[in-house]
Design an enzyme around this catalytic site. Structure first.
Site, short mmCIF file in Angstrom:
data_model
loop_
_atom_site.label_atom_id
_atom_site.label_comp_id
_atom_site.label_asym_id
_atom_site.label_seq_id
_atom_site.Cartn_x
_atom_site.Cartn_y
_atom_site.Cartn_z
N GLY A 50 0.83 -1.19 0.00
CA GLY A 50 0.00 0.00 0.00
C GLY A 50 0.86 1.24 0.00
CD GLN A 55 3.38 5.69 2.81
OE1 GLN A 55 2.35 5.15 2.40
NE2 GLN A 55 4.45 5.03 3.17
CB CYS A 99 5.98 1.74 7.14
SG CYS A 99 5.33 3.25 6.40
CG LEU A 100 6.82 1.15 1.06
CD1 LEU A 100 6.04 1.50 -0.20
CD2 LEU A 100 7.93 0.17 0.77
CG HIS A 141 0.12 0.59 7.35
ND1 HIS A 141 1.09 0.12 8.19
CD2 HIS A 141 0.74 1.44 6.50
CE1 HIS A 141 2.26 0.66 7.87
NE2 HIS A 141 2.08 1.47 6.84
CD GLU A 142 -0.78 2.38 2.99
OE1 GLU A 142 -0.43 3.58 2.92
OE2 GLU A 142 0.03 1.44 3.09
CG HIS A 145 0.85 6.22 6.06
ND1 HIS A 145 2.02 6.78 6.52
CD2 HIS A 145 1.15 4.94 5.78
CE1 HIS A 145 2.98 5.90 6.52
NE2 HIS A 145 2.48 4.75 6.08
#
Length: 162
Positions: A50, A55, A99-100, A141-142, A145
């Site tokens: 995702g 991000q 996480c990226l 999670h997204e 963010h």
């Protein structure tokens, strides 16, 4: 597009700021398609499941996700605008997340196993999704963010990649 990380203080400030709603009236259909395509490319290029718009430095409530389907060796792609989680199951589970935007760090995060989410598709049409399993975790999670929350804020145990 580059993925912002917490390793840079200015980028971390962006990641920790709640973003406002996506305004379909200000962005044309073609541009929306380009944003989705580019975000998907960045996500896949980084081996992510995702990616939220903030991000990659976009101040808009949007995330993309590709949820693997191991039975068919494929995946289901989502682009969700203005997501809001409207219901959480009482049953929760703990899974390791990464996480990226938090490279090399992993942590055990407890999340509801099922959620109901409302939002809009790429055409601005209202959608409602009830989902469980890995997809529910990725969507939470997204959405976190987009609210300026990182998984490390919720993780019980954090460790570095081996």
């Amino acid at each position: 597009m580059k993925i912002l990380t917490i390793n840079n203080k200015k980028e971390e400030k962006v990641l920790r700021t709640r973003v406002g709603d996506f305004d379909f009236g200000r962005v044309g259909e073609k541009k929306i398609g380009e944003i989705i395509k580019k975000m998907k490319e960045v996500m896949l290029g980084a081996n992510g499941l995702g990616l939220s718009a903030n991000q990659v430095g976009l101040s808009a409530r949007l995330f993309v996700a590709l949820i693997p389907d191991e039975e068919n060796n494929t995946g289901k792609f989502y682009a969700i605008f203005n997501p809001e989680i409207t219901k959480f199951s009482k049953k929760k589970s703990v899974m390791e997340e990464g996480c990226l935007s938090v490279p090399g760090v992993y942590g055990s995060v407890e999340r509801p196993e099922k959620i109901a989410l409302s939002g809009q598709d790429e055409n601005g049409k209202k959608i409602k999704i009830q989902i469980g399993g890995l997809a529910a975790r990725v969507f939470q999670h997204e959405t976190d963010h987009l609210n300026g929350i990182l998984f490390i804020d919720k993780a019980a145990k954090i460790h570095l990649a081996a």
